[in-house]
Design a protein around this motif. Structure first.
Motif, PDB file in Angstrom:
ATOM      1  N   THR A  65       9.587   0.607 -10.903  1.00  0.00           N
ATOM      2  CA  THR A  65       8.748  -0.094  -9.935  1.00  0.00           C
ATOM      3  C   THR A  65       8.719  -1.593 -10.213  1.00  0.00           C
ATOM      4  OG1 THR A  65       6.792   0.385 -11.294  1.00  0.00           O
ATOM      5  CG2 THR A  65       7.292   1.920  -9.503  1.00  0.00           C
ATOM      6  N   VAL A  66       8.337  -2.330  -9.182  1.00  0.00           N
ATOM      7  CA  VAL A  66       8.298  -3.792  -9.256  1.00  0.00           C
ATOM      8  C   VAL A  66       7.138  -4.253 -10.141  1.00  0.00           C
ATOM      9  CG1 VAL A  66       9.368  -4.076  -6.988  1.00  0.00           C
ATOM     10  CG2 VAL A  66       6.876  -3.919  -7.167  1.00  0.00           C
ATOM     11  N   GLU A  67       7.298  -5.426 -10.705  1.00  0.00           N
ATOM     12  CA  GLU A  67       6.237  -6.073 -11.479  1.00  0.00           C
ATOM     13  C   GLU A  67       6.098  -7.517 -11.024  1.00  0.00           C
ATOM     14  OE1 GLU A  67       7.014  -5.662 -15.637  1.00  0.00           O
ATOM     15  OE2 GLU A  67       7.149  -3.466 -15.567  1.00  0.00           O
ATOM     16  N   GLU A  68       4.918  -8.047 -11.169  1.00  0.00           N
ATOM     17  CA  GLU A  68       4.629  -9.414 -10.734  1.00  0.00           C
ATOM     18  C   GLU A  68       5.590 -10.397 -11.407  1.00  0.00           C
ATOM     19  OE1 GLU A  68       2.908 -12.400  -8.615  1.00  0.00           O
ATOM     20  OE2 GLU A  68       2.393 -10.258  -8.441  1.00  0.00           O
ATOM     21  N   GLY A  69       6.190 -11.250 -10.557  1.00  0.00           N
ATOM     22  CA  GLY A  69       7.062 -12.310 -11.063  1.00  0.00           C
ATOM     23  C   GLY A  69       8.475 -11.890 -11.371  1.00  0.00           C
ATOM     24  N   MET A  70       8.823 -10.653 -11.128  1.00  0.00           N
ATOM     25  CA  MET A  70      10.188 -10.191 -11.388  1.00  0.00           C
ATOM     26  C   MET A  70      11.208 -11.035 -10.627  1.00  0.00           C
ATOM     27  SD  MET A  70      10.646  -6.049 -11.332  1.00  0.00           S
ATOM     28  CE  MET A  70      10.654  -5.094 -12.842  1.00  0.00           C
ATOM     29  N   VAL A  71      12.336 -11.312 -11.259  1.00  0.00           N
ATOM     30  CA  VAL A  71      13.477 -11.935 -10.595  1.00  0.00           C
ATOM     31  C   VAL A  71      14.649 -10.965 -10.746  1.00  0.00           C
ATOM     32  CG1 VAL A  71      15.053 -13.890 -10.540  1.00  0.00           C
ATOM     33  CG2 VAL A  71      12.636 -14.261 -11.093  1.00  0.00           C
TER      34      VAL A  71
END
Length: 578
Positions: A65-71
């Motif tokens: 899953t996505v996380e805050e600030g991922m690039v």
């Protein structure tokens, strides 16, 4: 909400969203092979890997899953090299002779390999070998299996039968029939959901098109074909035709060019099924003290196989009415043979079905009541009909619509909706209401049994009697419903079961669209055809009235029992036995 960047595009998605779904939000496709949403999210194929800034190892996008600030980079050189290497490794254990594969042109592995510009593999080819039971309606090619585990998950969690499992260990790991059984020894319902969820050609139906071509070339054969309700909602998909253009009348035109002598509609015997099954249900209600309820529908051979292996003590609760396919075969080689004044043995009866279990049903030895061999000689799936049309080089887009032949080509709107889950129940209740009251209900009076939900229930009042009914599609839902009945948690008078999720519209013989479930969309087509039909009640079909007047006498007559009903206890489950 979580903010991240994918391929230099700022994205905001809800917390808990997978990287794969987040990429879809900004129209970035991440290739994948094993992934099935909510069912197979195991990252086994490693094709969906992406690069996350600050993380050394590549990450599978389907189950992270996505996380805050991922690039995130979905196609960086590191990703591309790893993805290419993973696909090359898969190809090293895969029979890639695409020209002779039934899924060529509709294969996820083929598409991904082409997109990665893989034109040769650096690895030694080492394919598994195993023997499959010849003649079984479901065919498995071990050399094409990519071990994605989809068939296992669909059979375990959607259909609850656990026919497939992982076999062997290490480099010899493969997918095979569970518990070291042959397929004919298993509890396989032949629903075909493993076929429609396989991303490659490792699973397919037994191809019977050659048998049809042989019959068409025989001058002494009278070739008759019936078209099932759900086929009309899907047959044009693989040919690139819109649903509006791909009508049953245009399919009739194509089949005439293929060479069939008579083209009929299974809707005719769907209406006949309603008359027989509806009358049988009312007879059971009259004798309620001596009957066990609910009565179950008997149109679906996948469901018949399921109840015979899983709940054999409940087989007597099945309606004795044959399926529309088998009724049609019996009528073709009896009533219609008389109308044509031909020897029934000269008739070659073909059915076009959205179903793989119908191939089994047509071969059940006891389903030969007309006395001229099997009542149905060959069953073709919707996919096989597409191949039949292609092999004859027929360009359907230039064909005009042509009517089906009469009298067996006439069907009601009630018959059309047989192809959608709940359709058999709704059609039966429309005519049951008439048989009890002498009046027609509003055509849509029983629409509460419609919908995508896998287990639906409703109550209806018919002349002061409250009928409790239920509809289930998918064998996992079926198991839950039956277990609830056996525990005494629910009570019904009449239950419709379809083995495939969404009913025949989502059948195992329908066109395959990897990652898409189109049963609901196809069902809407069927309900639309019902709405515009001039006939919306089975009992008002003039061809049905005529066949009773001229041949059967009445529903449940001696002759109808002889040709239109069956003893399900006598059905042999192993289709390879003759």
């Amino acid at each position: 909400m979580v903010n991240l960047v994918i391929n230099n595009i700022a994205v905001t998605v809800p917390e808990g969203t997978t990287i794969l779904d987040a990429a879809k939000k900004c129209h970035i496709d991440i290739p994948n092979l094993c992934y099935l949403e909510g069912l197979n999210e195991i990252g086994a194929c490693r094709v969906c890997v992406v690069e996350v800034e600050g993380v050394e190892r590549l990450v599978t996008s389907c189950n992270n899953t996505v996380e805050e600030g991922m690039v995130i980079y979905t196609n960086s050189p590191k990703v591309r090299n790893a993805r290419r290497n993973n696909v090359e490794l898969i190809l090293s254990q895969h029979d890639a002779t695409c020209t002779t594969c039934v899924r060529s042109g509709n294969c996820s592995l083929q598409t991904i390999a082409n997109d990665l510009n893989i034109i040769e593999s650096p690895f030694k080819l080492e394919m598994p070998h195993a023997r499959w039971t010849e003649g079984f309606p479901l065919v498995r090619d071990y050399e094409k299996c990519i071990k994605c585990m989809r068939c296992i998950q669909v059979c375990d969690h959607v259909q609850s039968l656990k026919v497939w499992d992982v076999a062997n260990t290490g480099s010899r790991t493969n997918v095979d029939v569970s518990h070291n059984r042959r397929i004919e020894e298993s509890d396989c319902a032949l629903c075909g959901q493993c076929i429609t969820h396989c991303p490659v050609g490792a699973l397919r139906e037994r191809d019977d098109t050659d048998k049809v071509f042989e019959a068409l070339a025989d001058k002494d054969k009278v070739t008759i074909v019936q078209i099932a309700p759900a086929v009309r909602a899907a047959w044009g998909e693989g040919l690139g035709l819109s649903r509006e253009f791909a009508t049953v009348e245009r399919l009739a035109a194509a089949l005439r060019r293929v060479g069939f002598d008579y083209i009929f509609d299974t809707n005719f015997t769907a209406d006949l099924t309603i008359m027989e099954e509806g009358s049988e249900f009312l007879e059971r209600l009259k004798n309620a003290d001596n009957e066990t309820f609910p009565m179950f529908t008997s149109c679906c051979p996948g469901w018949i196989r399921f109840i015979k292996t899983q709940y054999p003590d409940m087989v007597d609760q099945l309606s004795t009415a044959k399926s529309p396919q088998q009724m049609f075969g019996a009528i073709t080689k009896s009533y219609y043979a008389k109308l044509l004044n031909v020897d029934p043995s000269k008739i070659f009866s073909v059915s076009i079905m959205p179903c793989t279990a119908k191939k089994y049903e047509a071969g059940v030895p006891v389903l030969s009541d007309a006395g001229a061999g099997q009542d149905v000689d060959v069953v073709l799936t919707t996919r096989e009909v597409e191949r039949l049309i292609r092999s004859e080089h027929i360009t359907v887009k230039y064909l005009e619509e042509e009517p089906l032949d009469t009298p067996l080509g006439i069907g009601s709107g009630a018959a059309v909706i047989f192809g959608a889950t709940g359709g058999v129940m709704e059609a039966a209740l429309r005519s049951a209401y008439f048989l009890v009251t002498g009046e027609n209900p509003a055509p849509d009076a029983f629409k509460d049994v419609r919908g995508r939900k896998g287990w639906k229930e409703a109550s209806f009042d018919i002349a002061g009697t409250t009928l409790k009914v239920a509809v289930a599609s998918g064998l996992g839902n079926t198991r839950r419903l039956i277990e609830a009945i056996r525990r005494g948690e629910v009570e019904y008078h009449f239950v419709e079961i379809m083995a495939c999720p969404g009913g025949c519209a989502g059948g195992g013989g329908q066109p395959i669209w990897d990652g898409k479930e189109l049963a609901e969309e196809r069902a809407e087509v069927l309900y639309g055809l019902d709405q515009i039909s001039n006939l919306r009640f089975s009992h008002e079909n003039p061809s049905i009235t005529k066949v009773y007047e001229e041949f059967f006498g009445s529903p449940l007559s001696h002759k109808s029992h002889e040709l239109l009903h069956t003893d399900h206890h006598a059905w042999e489950l192993d289709p390879t036995k003759k």
